[in-house]
Scaffold this motif. Structure first.
Motif, PDB file in Angstrom:
ATOM      1  N   THR A 122       0.830  -1.209   0.000  1.00 15.79           N
ATOM      2  CA  THR A 122       0.000   0.000   0.000  1.00 15.79           C
ATOM      3  C   THR A 122       0.861   1.253   0.000  1.00 15.79           C
ATOM      4  N   ALA A 123       0.250   2.344  -0.420  1.00 15.05           N
ATOM      5  CA  ALA A 123       0.931   3.641  -0.390  1.00 15.05           C
ATOM      6  C   ALA A 123       1.324   4.015   1.027  1.00 15.05           C
ATOM      7  N   ALA A 124       0.465   3.673   2.001  1.00 19.19           N
ATOM      8  CA  ALA A 124       0.738   4.039   3.397  1.00 19.19           C
ATOM      9  C   ALA A 124       2.037   3.419   3.896  1.00 19.19           C
ATOM     10  N   MET A 125       2.360   2.232   3.398  1.00 17.37           N
ATOM     11  CA  MET A 125       3.612   1.587   3.812  1.00 17.37           C
ATOM     12  C   MET A 125       4.806   2.441   3.413  1.00 17.37           C
ATOM     13  N   ILE A 126       4.818   2.934   2.183  1.00 17.08           N
ATOM     14  CA  ILE A 126       5.924   3.778   1.726  1.00 17.08           C
ATOM     15  C   ILE A 126       5.897   5.120   2.436  1.00 17.08           C
ATOM     16  N   ASP A 127       4.693   5.674   2.628  1.00 17.30           N
ATOM     17  CA  ASP A 127       4.549   6.981   3.285  1.00 17.30           C
ATOM     18  C   ASP A 127       5.218   7.001   4.649  1.00 17.30           C
ATOM     19  N   ALA A 128       5.304   5.851   5.300  1.00 15.64           N
ATOM     20  CA  ALA A 128       5.886   5.787   6.639  1.00 15.64           C
ATOM     21  C   ALA A 128       7.354   6.184   6.645  1.00 15.64           C
ATOM     22  N   VAL A 129       8.042   6.045   5.500  1.00 16.10           N
ATOM     23  CA  VAL A 129       9.471   6.400   5.458  1.00 16.10           C
ATOM     24  C   VAL A 129       9.785   7.490   4.442  1.00 16.10           C
ATOM     25  N   VAL A 130       9.002   7.559   3.358  1.00 15.74           N
ATOM     26  CA  VAL A 130       9.234   8.604   2.343  1.00 15.74           C
ATOM     27  C   VAL A 130       7.882   9.210   1.966  1.00 15.74           C
ATOM     28  N   PRO A 131       7.410  10.175   2.752  1.00 13.91           N
ATOM     29  CA  PRO A 131       6.110  10.786   2.449  1.00 13.91           C
ATOM     30  C   PRO A 131       6.204  12.043   1.597  1.00 13.91           C
ATOM     31  N   ASP A 132       7.422  12.608   1.465  1.00 18.22           N
ATOM     32  CA  ASP A 132       7.530  13.962   0.940  1.00 18.22           C
ATOM     33  C   ASP A 132       7.688  14.057  -0.566  1.00 18.22           C
ATOM     34  N   ILE A 133       8.162  12.989  -1.222  1.00 21.35           N
ATOM     35  CA  ILE A 133       8.317  13.014  -2.680  1.00 21.35           C
ATOM     36  C   ILE A 133       7.674  11.758  -3.267  1.00 21.35           C
ATOM     37  N   PRO A 134       7.280  11.796  -4.534  1.00 23.34           N
ATOM     38  CA  PRO A 134       6.682  10.617  -5.158  1.00 23.34           C
ATOM     39  C   PRO A 134       7.681   9.451  -5.210  1.00 23.34           C
ATOM     40  N   VAL A 135       7.167   8.258  -4.943  1.00 19.86           N
ATOM     41  CA  VAL A 135       7.971   7.036  -4.984  1.00 19.86           C
ATOM     42  C   VAL A 135       7.300   6.055  -5.939  1.00 19.86           C
ATOM     43  N   TYR A 136       8.080   5.516  -6.860  1.00 20.51           N
ATOM     44  CA  TYR A 136       7.590   4.544  -7.843  1.00 20.51           C
ATOM     45  C   TYR A 136       8.458   3.298  -7.742  1.00 20.51           C
ATOM     46  N   LEU A 137       7.843   2.165  -7.430  1.00 22.25           N
ATOM     47  CA  LEU A 137       8.585   0.921  -7.229  1.00 22.25           C
ATOM     48  C   LEU A 137       7.995  -0.168  -8.125  1.00 22.25           C
ATOM     49  N   ASP A 138       8.743  -0.554  -9.146  1.00 25.43           N
ATOM     50  CA  ASP A 138       8.276  -1.615 -10.038  1.00 25.43           C
ATOM     51  C   ASP A 138       8.493  -2.978  -9.408  1.00 25.43           C
ATOM     52  N   ALA A 139       7.508  -3.850  -9.554  1.00 33.54           N
ATOM     53  CA  ALA A 139       7.631  -5.219  -9.057  1.00 33.54           C
ATOM     54  C   ALA A 139       8.712  -5.958  -9.832  1.00 33.54           C
ATOM     55  N   ASN A 140       9.179  -7.046  -9.259  1.00 35.93           N
ATOM     56  CA  ASN A 140      10.215  -7.841  -9.899  1.00 35.93           C
ATOM     57  C   ASN A 140       9.794  -8.302 -11.288  1.00 35.93           C
ATOM     58  N   ASP A 141       8.505  -8.574 -11.473  1.00 36.03           N
ATOM     59  CA  ASP A 141       8.017  -9.049 -12.777  1.00 36.03           C
ATOM     60  C   ASP A 141       7.623  -7.909 -13.711  1.00 36.03           C
ATOM     61  N   TYR A 142       7.705  -6.672 -13.241  1.00 35.20           N
ATOM     62  CA  TYR A 142       7.342  -5.495 -14.045  1.00 35.20           C
ATOM     63  C   TYR A 142       5.907  -5.567 -14.572  1.00 35.20           C
ATOM     64  N   HIS A 143       5.025  -6.187 -13.800  1.00 34.56           N
ATOM     65  CA  HIS A 143       3.609  -6.185 -14.159  1.00 34.56           C
ATOM     66  C   HIS A 143       2.774  -5.423 -13.131  1.00 34.56           C
ATOM     67  N   SER A 144       3.432  -4.901 -12.105  1.00 34.77           N
ATOM     68  CA  SER A 144       2.762  -4.064 -11.111  1.00 34.77           C
ATOM     69  C   SER A 144       3.701  -2.944 -10.709  1.00 34.77           C
ATOM     70  N   CYS A 145       3.124  -1.820 -10.336  1.00 32.27           N
ATOM     71  CA  CYS A 145       3.913  -0.693  -9.839  1.00 32.27           C
ATOM     72  C   CYS A 145       3.307  -0.236  -8.515  1.00 32.27           C
ATOM     73  N   TRP A 146       4.132  -0.177  -7.492  1.00 26.37           N
ATOM     74  CA  TRP A 146       3.722   0.199  -6.137  1.00 26.37           C
ATOM     75  C   TRP A 146       4.162   1.635  -5.906  1.00 26.37           C
ATOM     76  N   VAL A 147       3.224   2.495  -5.518  1.00 26.41           N
ATOM     77  CA  VAL A 147       3.523   3.925  -5.379  1.00 26.41           C
ATOM     78  C   VAL A 147       3.036   4.434  -4.032  1.00 26.41           C
ATOM     79  N   ASN A 148       3.550   5.601  -3.645  1.00 25.48           N
ATOM     80  CA  ASN A 148       3.092   6.230  -2.401  1.00 25.48           C
ATOM     81  C   ASN A 148       2.019   7.272  -2.696  1.00 25.48           C
ATOM     82  N   THR A 149       1.553   7.923  -1.638  1.00 27.00           N
ATOM     83  CA  THR A 149       0.456   8.884  -1.784  1.00 27.00           C
ATOM     84  C   THR A 149       0.881  10.060  -2.657  1.00 27.00           C
ATOM     85  N   ALA A 150       2.121  10.514  -2.514  1.00 29.92           N
ATOM     86  CA  ALA A 150       2.592  11.637  -3.330  1.00 29.92           C
ATOM     87  C   ALA A 150       2.587  11.265  -4.811  1.00 29.92           C
TER      88      ALA A 150
END
Length: 541
Positions: A122-150
């Protein structure tokens, strides 16, 4: 024309005469491969001589399914594959943020679903450590992208954002997006946005990272399986910087998106036909098209005949009625067709579409391909052999360290037929090995290790998975060299070390044939040669 003589080592040719003592190179081709006495006579007294000092020589590897710009980009991102828990992932992100205080976005890649103990990122998981800038994390299979609230805010994704054709957004009980973008939602939102803010200079840097990495890994040929306008332009600029050539022979499959409009889909095929005629050099050649029929088993987005363990299933991104006319149109223009199909429903429909094209267009020498085939219905291998369709598979995707979540999603006896390489070999289908980088590490030797052992190249604490499915080293090597090259239109003169073939080869510091396959994990490339010229020399590096 100066000749080059290589002696004093062991040369695995990949031909019926598996071993040779020496080889001679002239003008980018192999003049002779065989015994040392004859090699010296063929080379002549003025040849440049290299003493191999007992080292092993192999044909250069062909990565028959990869994503070149994405791979180079991933090499510059925060790596997450070896972060095996949410806590480790967050620690990695926090450390990256602290070392990049002026960054406007944080990009990462490689996270695994089984790092979350059954939870959904979830976005909230990333927000706990990096809430201030957008974060984009591609899954190992590159079929999903996990992002934060920003990032959700930057993308303009809200509860009103509709799920695209072939994809979805994770949502809470109130319909609010929670930070995970599946399949085409990742493509159309996260990837499209990041592409729009990525400069040509950024892409050039990614290409250079990729070329250096492949040269150091002994990879002399690659097939880009999602080529687009930006990626093609970046490769052309890289060739121009080098006087028209590259340190890697690249074949490209033009990515075709299912727009939901038959006319628009056909127009994409027409663009591929145009590029196949225009982009045609020994170093860069557009050879066909690529269509993604389904997703991945890890995210339950691969299209299966029977549901997943949780009772869900996935729809095809390309239903047969939309797929068949596109495949037939491309086939009529003699384009090579590559169809991503991970689930058994998807691979069955892929073959249905190819059979339809054959009926419509008549017989000719085709070399179409199905990519991945992680789980296929019994009889698929025999059907592919009959139709002359290549099985393009990635041993590194069967690494036991990333297998548990895959197995849990199916949860039944289908797991026993996972990554069934031997079925395709026994049926007589061409089997081409590749890495699908950056969805997996790009290095050729660990990929070969998994093929030859079914053990983990990522974490040796994992026991081998289905060791009976492992291949003898020589056989695995042939699928990563000779057969990988044979799967590529225009690469017929590569993949083996024999007189008249391209002088593409690699020298290793270790001989796993003599010292054991475990040495593949520690072996290093000493030199990589493409068209007779050294593109990587460990001593110089």
């Amino acid at each position: 024309m100066t000749r080059a003589l290589y002696t004093g080592g062991r040369i695995f040719t990949g031909t019926e005469n598996e071993w040779a003592e020496a080889l001679v190179v002239e003008g980018g081709e192999l003049l002779y491969v065989g015994d040392e006495h004859t090699a010296r006579a063929e080379a002549g007294p003025d040849a440049h001589s290299t003493d191999l000092a007992g080292r092993l020589v192999l044909s250069g590897f062909t990565d028959a399914h990869t994503h070149l710009v994405m791979m180079g980009d991933a090499l510059g991102r925060v790596p997450l594959t070896d972060a095996r828990s949410l806590q480790q992932i967050l620690q990695r992100l926090l450390a990256a943020r602290e070392t990049q205080p002026d960054a406007t976005r944080l990009l990462g890649t490689g996270w695994l679903f089984d790092s979350f103990d059954g939870a959904v990122p979830t976005a909230a998981m990333i927000d706990a450590v990096v809430p201030d800038i957008p974060v984009y994390l591609d899954a190992n299979d590159y079929h999903s992208c996990w992002v934060n609230t920003a990032a959700l805010k930057e993308l303009g994704i809200t509860s009103e954002t509709a799920d695209p054709l072939g994809g979805s957004l994770s949502r809470d009980d109130h319909g609010e997006p929670t930070g995970l973008l599946y399949e085409t939602a990742a493509q159309q939102h996260a990837w499209a946005f990041l592409a729009s803010v990525t400069t040509d200079a950024n892409r050039d840097q990614a290409i250079e990272r990729m070329l250096s990495a492949y040269a150091a890994a002994g990879v002399t040929g690659a097939v880009d399986m999602a080529l687009d306008e930006l990626g093609l332009a970046a490769l052309q600029r890289a060739a121009a910087r080098r006087g028209g050539r590259l340190p890697l022979r690249v074949a490209g499959h033009w990515f075709i998106e299912n727009t939901g409009d038959d006319t628009a889909n056909r127009q994409q095929v027409e663009r591929a036909v145009q590029l196949a005629a225009e982009v045609h050099s020994p170093w860069l050649h557009v050879v066909g098209i690529k269509l993604v029929l389904d997703g991945v088993i890890d995210a339950c987005t691969a299209a299966m005949t029977h549901p997943y363990a949780n009772g869900s299933n996935a729809e095809l991104i390309w239903p047969y009625d939309a797929l068949a006319p596109v495949v037939a149109a491309a086939d009529a223009c003699k384009l090579q067709i590559a169809l991503h199909a991970i689930g058994d429903r998807a691979s069955t429909v892929a073959l249905d579409a190819i059979e339809h094209a054959i009926r419509v267009n008549g017989e000719y020498d085709r070399r179409h391909r199905i990519e991945h085939l992680e789980y296929a219905a019994p009889g698929t291998a025999e059907r592919m052999a009959r139709l002359g369709v290549t099985a393009s598979m990635q041993p590194v995707h069967a690494d036991p360290a990333i297998f548990d979540n895959w197995a849990a999603m199916l949860g039944d006896d289908r797991v026993d037929r996972a990554f069934a390489w031997r079925e395709y070999i026994d049926a007589g289908a061409l089997l081409a090995f590749s890495t699908d980088a950056p969805t997996a590490p790009h290095a050729a030797l660990p990929n070969l290790y998994i093929a030859a052992t079914r053990a983990s190249a990522l974490d040796p604490s994992f026991a081998p998975r289905d060791p009976s499915g492992a291949l003898p080293l020589a056989e695995a090597l042939v699928h990563a060299t000779r057969d990988a090259a044979a799967s590529v239109v225009g690469a017929e003169n590569r993949g083996v070390l024999a007189a008249g073939k391209e002088a593409d080869f690699v020298i290793l510091d270790t001989d796993p044939f003599n010292e054991g396959v475990d040495k593949l994990l520690s072996a290093r490339v000493v030199r990589t040669v493409v068209a007779g010229e050294s593109v990587y020399d460990a001593s110089a590096s």
